[in-house]
Design a protein around this motif. Sequence first.
Motif, PDB file in Angstrom:
ATOM      1  N   ALA A 248      69.073  22.816 140.852  1.00 58.65           N
ATOM      2  CA  ALA A 248      68.441  23.837 141.675  1.00 58.65           C
ATOM      3  C   ALA A 248      69.087  25.192 141.422  1.00 58.65           C
ATOM      4  O   ALA A 248      70.305  25.340 141.470  1.00 58.65           O
ATOM      5  CB  ALA A 248      68.552  23.464 143.150  1.00 58.65           C
ATOM      6  N   GLU A 267      63.592  24.920 139.418  1.00 61.08           N
ATOM      7  CA  GLU A 267      62.391  25.710 139.680  1.00 61.08           C
ATOM      8  C   GLU A 267      61.651  26.079 138.397  1.00 61.08           C
ATOM      9  O   GLU A 267      60.403  26.069 138.359  1.00 61.08           O
ATOM     10  CB  GLU A 267      62.760  26.990 140.435  1.00 61.08           C
ATOM     11  N   TRP A 271      57.805  24.931 137.531  1.00 61.87           N
ATOM     12  CA  TRP A 271      56.738  25.876 137.191  1.00 61.87           C
ATOM     13  C   TRP A 271      56.017  25.430 135.920  1.00 61.87           C
ATOM     14  O   TRP A 271      54.785  25.438 135.850  1.00 61.87           O
ATOM     15  CB  TRP A 271      57.329  27.277 137.018  1.00 61.87           C
ATOM     16  N   LEU A 284      57.956  23.184 145.180  1.00 62.34           N
ATOM     17  CA  LEU A 284      58.622  24.297 144.507  1.00 62.34           C
ATOM     18  C   LEU A 284      59.146  25.321 145.502  1.00 62.34           C
ATOM     19  O   LEU A 284      60.268  25.821 145.362  1.00 62.34           O
ATOM     20  CB  LEU A 284      57.660  24.961 143.517  1.00 62.34           C
ATOM     21  N   ASP A 285      58.364  25.667 146.503  1.00 57.70           N
ATOM     22  CA  ASP A 285      58.792  26.680 147.476  1.00 57.70           C
ATOM     23  C   ASP A 285      60.064  26.258 148.199  1.00 57.70           C
ATOM     24  O   ASP A 285      60.968  27.073 148.401  1.00 57.70           O
ATOM     25  CB  ASP A 285      57.678  26.940 148.491  1.00 57.70           C
ATOM     26  N   ALA A 288      63.021  26.567 145.801  1.00 57.85           N
ATOM     27  CA  ALA A 288      63.364  27.978 145.602  1.00 57.85           C
ATOM     28  C   ALA A 288      64.043  28.565 146.836  1.00 57.85           C
ATOM     29  O   ALA A 288      65.018  29.324 146.727  1.00 57.85           O
ATOM     30  CB  ALA A 288      62.114  28.779 145.246  1.00 57.85           C
ATOM     31  N   SER A 304      68.065  31.217 138.102  1.00 53.55           N
ATOM     32  CA  SER A 304      66.707  30.766 137.780  1.00 53.55           C
ATOM     33  C   SER A 304      65.733  31.929 137.651  1.00 53.55           C
ATOM     34  O   SER A 304      65.602  32.759 138.549  1.00 53.55           O
ATOM     35  CB  SER A 304      66.201  29.818 138.869  1.00 53.55           C
ATOM     36  N   VAL A 307      63.061  31.608 140.455  1.00 55.12           N
ATOM     37  CA  VAL A 307      63.564  32.043 141.766  1.00 55.12           C
ATOM     38  C   VAL A 307      63.562  33.560 141.832  1.00 55.12           C
ATOM     39  O   VAL A 307      63.142  34.155 142.837  1.00 55.12           O
ATOM     40  CB  VAL A 307      64.966  31.477 142.016  1.00 55.12           C
TER      41      VAL A 307
END
Length: 312
Positions: A248, A267, A271, A284-285, A288, A304, A307
């Motif tokens: 992460a 992330e 994507w 994903l949210d 992030a 990231s 991010v």
Amino acid sequence: MSDLPAVVRQDGLPASVTIYEVGARDGLQNEQTTIDTGIKADLVTRLLDAGLSPVEATSFVHPRWVPQLADAKELMTELVGRLGERARELPVLVPNEKGLDRAFELGLRHVAIFGSATETFANKNLNQSYDGQFAMFEPTMARAKHAGMTVRGYLSMCFGDPWEGQVEIAKVVEAGKRLLDLGADQLSLGDTIGVGTAGHVKQLIGAFAAAGVSTDQLALHFHDTYGQALANTYAGLEAGVTTYDASAGGLGGCPYAKSATGNLATEDLLWMLDGLGIEHGVDLDKVADTSRWLADHLGRPSPSAVVRALRS
């Protein structure tokens, strides 16, 4: 709700993949600032809530070698208090039988060992020779398997070594097969210093296939030192591998290989997978948001790209 990429499916890629989240262990092990045990427990809990599974929680390594993970027992005890039996399903790294004993004490069910494809890194990371590491792993893995645990085998320096240079593919296959022969349920091939490229990835996976190792026994673990992690992941997808390690926020590095920078960001991987229409089961949210929250605790922006883009 984040923006989402357009979904454009590609023929020949897996329909779904597993993301093996290593941020709480591999992501934090190289941090210089001590992180509170409660923050680590929050991190693991948030990652699980985002749909990530497995989430590797920590490492039962001697605190002298990795001081950031010196609170491994305290962390797992807190997670058991929060999550109950679910916490005992979280994998942990055990370097040897002493580490395994600590996992036994807590009733954990999934462990990992960490080997090297090269002599020099085996010595620096494990204080063992190349052959000696397998002798060390043998009783650890035998006891874990006898107890009904699953055992993951990490193999580092699969694409290059900062001391030895390029690593022969045949050497990587030999080392990987030795871990599998000892009982590893899965073999994670690590590009520890991030020097691999897409063609190299395909050639290595092909060499394992020629040696009788199927893609469902393999995972891929990329570092983004030279910006190749996503390209290498795509090459792995084309070759049929369906498990990818990620961290992460792109945190991570190796205490014994200073050229090893951050892991593939979870992330960024999400994507790309979303754009390819590949199922993964992760929000994903939420990931992030967790990476931004952790970056605030660490006092620096997340590495990231996704991010950063979502924040802007």
